[in-house]
Design a protein around this motif. Structure first.
Motif, PDB file in Angstrom:
ATOM      1  N   ASP A 141       0.823  -1.211   0.000  1.00 58.31           N
ATOM      2  CA  ASP A 141       0.000   0.000   0.000  1.00 58.31           C
ATOM      3  C   ASP A 141       0.858   1.263   0.000  1.00 58.31           C
ATOM      4  OD1 ASP A 141      -2.193  -1.596  -0.012  1.00 58.31           O
ATOM      5  OD2 ASP A 141      -2.700  -1.328   2.111  1.00 58.31           O
ATOM      6  N   VAL A 142       1.958   1.248   0.755  1.00 53.27           N
ATOM      7  CA  VAL A 142       2.850   2.414   0.750  1.00 53.27           C
ATOM      8  C   VAL A 142       3.519   2.560  -0.612  1.00 53.27           C
ATOM      9  CG1 VAL A 142       4.912   3.419   1.796  1.00 53.27           C
ATOM     10  CG2 VAL A 142       3.224   2.272   3.235  1.00 53.27           C
ATOM     11  N   LEU A 143       3.915   1.440  -1.203  1.00 48.57           N
ATOM     12  CA  LEU A 143       4.516   1.475  -2.535  1.00 48.57           C
ATOM     13  C   LEU A 143       3.533   2.024  -3.567  1.00 48.57           C
ATOM     14  CD1 LEU A 143       6.820   0.733  -4.484  1.00 48.57           C
ATOM     15  CD2 LEU A 143       5.847  -1.564  -4.625  1.00 48.57           C
ATOM     16  N   LEU A 144       2.260   1.692  -3.411  1.00 44.30           N
ATOM     17  CA  LEU A 144       1.236   2.199  -4.331  1.00 44.30           C
ATOM     18  C   LEU A 144       1.162   3.722  -4.275  1.00 44.30           C
ATOM     19  CD1 LEU A 144      -1.057   1.455  -6.297  1.00 44.30           C
ATOM     20  CD2 LEU A 144      -2.582   1.325  -4.324  1.00 44.30           C
ATOM     21  N   ARG A 145       1.291   4.294  -3.096  1.00 43.39           N
ATOM     22  CA  ARG A 145       1.294   5.754  -2.966  1.00 43.39           C
ATOM     23  C   ARG A 145       2.474   6.370  -3.713  1.00 43.39           C
ATOM     24  NH1 ARG A 145       1.589   6.500   3.219  1.00 43.39           N
ATOM     25  NH2 ARG A 145       2.039   8.637   2.541  1.00 43.39           N
ATOM     26  N   LEU A 146       3.633   5.738  -3.616  1.00 41.92           N
ATOM     27  CA  LEU A 146       4.812   6.251  -4.319  1.00 41.92           C
ATOM     28  C   LEU A 146       4.639   6.143  -5.835  1.00 41.92           C
ATOM     29  CD1 LEU A 146       7.697   7.337  -4.300  1.00 41.92           C
ATOM     30  CD2 LEU A 146       8.512   4.980  -4.054  1.00 41.92           C
ATOM     31  N   LEU A 147       4.061   5.039  -6.302  1.00 43.27           N
ATOM     32  CA  LEU A 147       3.852   4.868  -7.742  1.00 43.27           C
ATOM     33  C   LEU A 147       2.867   5.896  -8.286  1.00 43.27           C
ATOM     34  CD1 LEU A 147       3.694   0.967  -7.992  1.00 43.27           C
ATOM     35  CD2 LEU A 147       5.530   2.456  -8.777  1.00 43.27           C
ATOM     36  N   ILE A 148       1.831   6.201  -7.524  1.00 42.73           N
ATOM     37  CA  ILE A 148       0.872   7.221  -7.957  1.00 42.73           C
ATOM     38  C   ILE A 148       1.566   8.569  -8.098  1.00 42.73           C
ATOM     39  CG2 ILE A 148      -1.177   8.516  -7.250  1.00 42.73           C
ATOM     40  CD1 ILE A 148      -2.199   5.964  -5.926  1.00 42.73           C
ATOM     41  N   ASN A 149       2.441   8.877  -7.166  1.00 39.92           N
ATOM     42  CA  ASN A 149       3.160  10.153  -7.218  1.00 39.92           C
ATOM     43  C   ASN A 149       4.097  10.211  -8.421  1.00 39.92           C
ATOM     44  OD1 ASN A 149       4.591  12.532  -6.619  1.00 39.92           O
ATOM     45  ND2 ASN A 149       4.395  12.177  -4.422  1.00 39.92           N
ATOM     46  N   LEU A 150       4.813   9.127  -8.672  1.00 37.85           N
ATOM     47  CA  LEU A 150       5.784   9.132  -9.771  1.00 37.85           C
ATOM     48  C   LEU A 150       5.111   9.157 -11.140  1.00 37.85           C
ATOM     49  CD1 LEU A 150       8.452   6.571  -8.484  1.00 37.85           C
ATOM     50  CD2 LEU A 150       8.698   9.051  -8.671  1.00 37.85           C
ATOM     51  N   THR A 151       3.953   8.521 -11.259  1.00 37.64           N
ATOM     52  CA  THR A 151       3.279   8.446 -12.563  1.00 37.64           C
ATOM     53  C   THR A 151       2.278   9.577 -12.777  1.00 37.64           C
ATOM     54  OG1 THR A 151       1.634   6.943 -11.598  1.00 37.64           O
ATOM     55  CG2 THR A 151       3.532   5.949 -12.712  1.00 37.64           C
ATOM     56  N   SER A 152       2.227  10.539 -11.875  1.00 39.47           N
ATOM     57  CA  SER A 152       1.306  11.665 -12.059  1.00 39.47           C
ATOM     58  C   SER A 152       1.655  12.422 -13.330  1.00 39.47           C
ATOM     59  CB  SER A 152       1.373  12.608 -10.853  1.00 39.47           C
ATOM     60  OG  SER A 152       0.938  11.955  -9.681  1.00 39.47           O
ATOM     61  N   SER A 153       0.631  12.943 -13.970  1.00 38.58           N
ATOM     62  CA  SER A 153       0.823  13.648 -15.235  1.00 38.58           C
ATOM     63  C   SER A 153       1.668  14.902 -15.031  1.00 38.58           C
ATOM     64  CB  SER A 153      -0.540  14.024 -15.825  1.00 38.58           C
ATOM     65  OG  SER A 153      -0.389  14.859 -16.945  1.00 38.58           O
ATOM     66  N   ALA A 154       2.591  15.127 -15.949  1.00 41.76           N
ATOM     67  CA  ALA A 154       3.406  16.343 -15.882  1.00 41.76           C
ATOM     68  C   ALA A 154       2.546  17.588 -16.038  1.00 41.76           C
ATOM     69  CB  ALA A 154       4.481  16.299 -16.970  1.00 41.76           C
ATOM     70  N   PHE A 155       1.474  17.470 -16.781  1.00 40.98           N
ATOM     71  CA  PHE A 155       0.555  18.594 -16.963  1.00 40.98           C
ATOM     72  C   PHE A 155      -0.087  18.981 -15.635  1.00 40.98           C
ATOM     73  CE2 PHE A 155      -3.587  20.319 -18.510  1.00 40.98           C
ATOM     74  CZ  PHE A 155      -3.072  21.403 -19.195  1.00 40.98           C
ATOM     75  N   VAL A 156      -0.419  17.992 -14.813  1.00 46.88           N
ATOM     76  CA  VAL A 156      -1.003  18.263 -13.494  1.00 46.88           C
ATOM     77  C   VAL A 156       0.064  18.780 -12.539  1.00 46.88           C
ATOM     78  CG1 VAL A 156      -2.192  17.210 -11.533  1.00 46.88           C
ATOM     79  CG2 VAL A 156      -2.794  16.536 -13.862  1.00 46.88           C
ATOM     80  N   ILE A 157       1.275  18.242 -12.636  1.00 45.86           N
ATOM     81  CA  ILE A 157       2.357  18.682 -11.753  1.00 45.86           C
ATOM     82  C   ILE A 157       2.636  20.166 -11.938  1.00 45.86           C
ATOM     83  CG2 ILE A 157       4.829  18.414 -11.290  1.00 45.86           C
ATOM     84  CD1 ILE A 157       4.508  15.451 -12.026  1.00 45.86           C
ATOM     85  N   TYR A 158       2.533  20.639 -13.170  1.00 48.73           N
ATOM     86  CA  TYR A 158       2.769  22.054 -13.468  1.00 48.73           C
ATOM     87  C   TYR A 158       1.467  22.864 -13.468  1.00 48.73           C
ATOM     88  CZ  TYR A 158       7.697  21.439 -14.618  1.00 48.73           C
ATOM     89  OH  TYR A 158       9.052  21.204 -14.549  1.00 48.73           O
ATOM     90  N   ASN A 159       0.478  22.407 -12.702  1.00 52.27           N
ATOM     91  CA  ASN A 159      -0.780  23.142 -12.500  1.00 52.27           C
ATOM     92  C   ASN A 159      -1.494  23.443 -13.818  1.00 52.27           C
ATOM     93  OD1 ASN A 159      -0.360  23.263  -9.673  1.00 52.27           O
ATOM     94  ND2 ASN A 159       0.978  25.046  -9.942  1.00 52.27           N
ATOM     95  N   GLU A 160      -1.499  22.462 -14.715  1.00 46.42           N
ATOM     96  CA  GLU A 160      -2.225  22.534 -15.985  1.00 46.42           C
ATOM     97  C   GLU A 160      -1.773  23.705 -16.852  1.00 46.42           C
ATOM     98  OE1 GLU A 160      -6.360  22.542 -15.102  1.00 46.42           O
ATOM     99  OE2 GLU A 160      -6.417  20.416 -14.572  1.00 46.42           O
ATOM    100  N   GLN A 161      -0.518  24.091 -16.717  1.00 42.41           N
ATOM    101  CA  GLN A 161       0.048  25.147 -17.554  1.00 42.41           C
ATOM    102  C   GLN A 161       1.437  24.709 -18.007  1.00 42.41           C
ATOM    103  OE1 GLN A 161      -0.006  29.032 -15.781  1.00 42.41           O
ATOM    104  NE2 GLN A 161      -2.175  28.948 -15.264  1.00 42.41           N
ATOM    105  N   ILE A 162       1.580  24.480 -19.287  1.00 41.92           N
ATOM    106  CA  ILE A 162       2.879  24.076 -19.816  1.00 41.92           C
ATOM    107  C   ILE A 162       3.816  25.274 -19.768  1.00 41.92           C
ATOM    108  CG2 ILE A 162       4.096  23.198 -21.839  1.00 41.92           C
ATOM    109  CD1 ILE A 162       1.552  21.803 -22.671  1.00 41.92           C
ATOM    110  N   PRO A 163       4.980  25.138 -19.139  1.00 39.53           N
ATOM    111  CA  PRO A 163       5.883  26.297 -19.008  1.00 39.53           C
ATOM    112  C   PRO A 163       6.402  26.762 -20.362  1.00 39.53           C
ATOM    113  CG  PRO A 163       6.951  24.280 -18.251  1.00 39.53           C
ATOM    114  CD  PRO A 163       5.518  23.933 -18.489  1.00 39.53           C
TER     115      PRO A 163
END
Length: 680
Positions: free
Chosen positions: A81-103
């Motif tokens: 379960d802890v590993l699943l949390r890490l995988l979700i974080n690593l596979t998050s969309s880059a678009f979401v990571i940058y607040n839906e604005q491509i730099p």
């Protein structure tokens, strides 16, 4: 720089303390659980340049360690379960990571591209069937627990698994992975791994189970990502053998590629055959064409036609500003491998027959009351509406499978989303591409609704055709429905909207106008709109007349002596039209329009429009039964006559401004009259 080196050394030491893989089994370090928790904390405290995220992608931690732990240690629930949390974080969309604005800044854009590349590598590593066998086993264990007995931690784990699946599916394709049609891409391999591991069967089980309704929104988003590259009509026509159209398309594409290859080969031969180009072949003069000066224009080769003379082949095109460049079309559809298309087709058929209507009903309830706060849910709903209705139309068209999304309310919902997305394009200028794509999605949903109505008109079932006629009468009658698509054409902006959007918009308008033309043909109802303004005629000022020339105006009693017998005959023998007693387009509440309805009844009687007056009284009685303002519900004809007489003599005052809509009902041979204005 020293700080960066220290951080790299710290992360390297942390990653080395997870464990190792000996080729058959992954051996965990004794501090593996704490190390994974530390990595999660590191990612939460990452800087604006996402140094830690980029370092983990560069070291390929997910491919070498995390995937192995996910497969071999699924029974270690706490670690998994802890590993699943890490995988979700690593596979998050880059678009979401940058607040839906491509730099746009060069360095930050480079970091963004690096993160996208790492996530694409993660997706390729997660195409292993064993990964999804472990995930399916964990999901199966959780869903074997009864819904009422399931603990909150189990519910949270299920949601995290769905988030992990969604993150992996939404990874954009790599440029090197854009293969030809009928070839397997990374996305196809991932879908086939879902199918082989049983993830697809679990998805169908969840959407078919009413007790698991809280997950339907997430599942629908996963389904939209699974089928995002598929063409609904082609998927519905997929079979074990290729069709003639597919063979012809493949042959045409091969011929085009062969011709392109020959042209490139000939061009290279001409370019590099000689050591240098000879300019001793002579010069030629173009007749009747001046050069820059007064002399004749000179060229170095003869031209058969004057049109062959080009002046701009060496000129550089003027570069347009970035904010003035037209929006590019995002081409996502492609033809997947046959094995993938076959199981996806089977999946769509089962979803349509068993789960489409309840899932779409629940999804609509998730965002209909809060359209601005649930943009993602609305976009997923519009995509599912367009895709599955098109699939149903091309497979074996049955209205019962998509009955939830064939109604006037759905037309209104799609029209509302179109207006909202266009407003957001104007207001939220930093996210114009995002809102433009959603506007295009809503337009295609509207187009598919129209196509489905056309298919319903051709159905052999009388009930289906009648339902289509009712819906069309609403969308052709209400101005908002009629003008939505045409207004979008007037508001088109090539900078903010793509060329494909314009093509779909014109196609939708063409379909709408053809349906309207068919609806207004002979034998159908005809709609005539008139604006009527009744004014009291003012007496012209003339010369003073003598007492002998003065004509007395008849009193109300004298007028009633004439109207009374006619009213009695109308109530007894005439066909009373259907009248709407209120105006829904006004800001005034319906309950506050009773007085206006009373004034209109009086006005109609004094103008001797008795059928309309009686119809308006009876309709008003149904709308406002309280206090018996328009008579009792079970009123006798004699009492109704006395009520009309009382309205006729009462001094209500006011001047009438209203619209009348006359709709001729060819079936019953009479007019249906609707009033759309009242006293002012």
């Amino acid at each position: 720089m020293a700080m960066l080196d220290y951080l790299s050394a710290e992360l390297t030491a942390t990653c080395a303390a997870i464990g190792y893989y000996d080729g058959t089994t992954y051996h965990l370090d004794k501090n593996c659980l704490e190390v994974i928790k530390d990595l999660i904390r590191y990612l939460k405290r990452d800087d604006d340049t996402h140094t830690i995220r980029r370092f983990l992608g560069q070291t390929r931690l997910l491919q070498t360690d995390l995937v192995k732990i996910l497969i071999h240690h699924v029974k270690n629930i706490e670690l998994w379960d802890v590993l699943l949390r890490l995988l979700i974080n690593l596979t998050s969309s880059a678009f979401v990571i940058y607040n839906e604005q491509i730099p746009t800044e060069k360095t930050m854009r480079s970091f963004y591209q690096q993160i996208v590349t790492y996530i694409q590598e993660y997706k390729a590593a997660l195409t292993d069937e064993n990964v999804w066998l472990a995930v399916a086993g964990r999901l199966g264990t959780l869903f074997n627990i009864d819904n009422k007995e399931r603990e909150e931690e189990n519910e949270l784990t299920i949601e995290r698994i769905f988030a992990f699946i969604r993150n992996v599916l939404q990874v954009p394709p790599n440029d090197n992975d854009k293969r030809a049609d009928n070839d397997a891409t990374v996305h196809d391999e991932l879908l086939f791994a879902f199918h082989a591991s049983g993830i697809v069967d679990i998805i169908l089980f969840i959407v078919s189970n009413k007790n698991e309704q809280q997950y339907h929104m997430q599942i629908l988003e996963i389904i939209s990502l699974m089928l995002r590259e598929q063409n609904a009509s082609l998927l519905a026509a997929s079979g074990l053998q290729r069709s003639n159209a597919e063979r012809e398309n493949d042959e045409a594409s091969l011929v085009a590629l062969r011709q392109k290859e020959l042209r490139e080969k000939i061009y290279k031969v001409k370019t590099y055959a000689g050591s240098r180009h000879s300019r001793f072949g002579g010069t030629y003069v173009v007749q009747n064409m001046k050069a820059v000066g007064e002399n004749q224009m000179i060229c170095h080769k003869p031209y058969q036609k004057i049109e062959a003379v080009e002046f701009g082949h060496d000129k550089k095109r003027v570069k347009r500003r970035r904010d003035k460049m037209s929006l590019q079309d995002a081409k996502e559809e492609r033809t997947s491998a046959l094995s993938v298309r076959l199981f996806l087709k089977e999946f769509c058929v089962e979803f349509l027959s068993g789960a489409y209507n309840p899932v779409m009903k629940f999804t609509r309830s998730c965002f209909i009351n809060d359209p601005h706060g649930q943009a993602v849910e609305a976009a997923v709903y519009l995509w599912a509406l367009r895709f599955f209705m098109e699939f149903n139309r091309h497979y074996k068209f049955q209205v019962k499978y998509v009955s939830e999304t064939i109604s006037t309310e759905v037309f209104y919902l799609v029209q509302r989303q179109i207006d909202q997305y266009y407003e957001m394009i104007i207001v939220d200028k930093k996210k114009i591409p995002l809102w433009s794509r959603r506007l295009h999605l809503a337009l295609k949903a509207y187009q598919e609704l129209l196509n489905t109505l056309m298919a319903m008109d051709k159905n052999s079932d009388d009930g289906v055709r009648e339902s289509s006629k009712i819906i069309k009468s609403n969308i052709f009658y209400v101005p908002e429905y009629r003008e939505t698509i045409l207004s979008q054409l007037l508001c088109f902006d090539e900078v903010k909207m793509s060329r494909q959007y314009l093509m779909d918009l014109i196609t939708t308008i063409h379909t709408f106008l053809k349906m309207l033309e068919h609806y207004c043909q002979k034998g159908q109802r005809h709609l005539v709109i008139q604006q009527i303004k009744l004014k009291r005629k003012k007496a012209k000022k003339g010369k003073k007349s003598t007492q002998e020339n003065v004509t007395t105006v008849p009193t109300l009693e004298e007028r009633w002596d004439i109207i009374g017998p006619e009213l009695s005959a109308v109530m007894r023998d005439a066909i009373i039209p259907v009248v709407v007693p209120f105006d829904a387009t006004l800001d005034t509440p319906i309950d506050d329009q009773k007085a206006d309805a009373m004034k209109r009844i009086q006005k109609l009687m004094r103008q001797r429009n008795l059928e309309q007056a009686v119809g308006l009284l009876r309709a008003a009685r149904e709308i406002w039964p309280e206090n018996d303002c328009f008579g009792k519900v079970d009123i006798l004809p004699e009492e109704e006559f006395l009520a009309l007489r009382e309205i006729f003599f009462t001094d209500l005052g006011g001047e009438l401004f209203y619209f009348q809509f006359y709709i001729f009902d060819n079936e019953h041979k009479h007019f249906l009259i609707m009033f759309l204005r009242s006293y002012k």
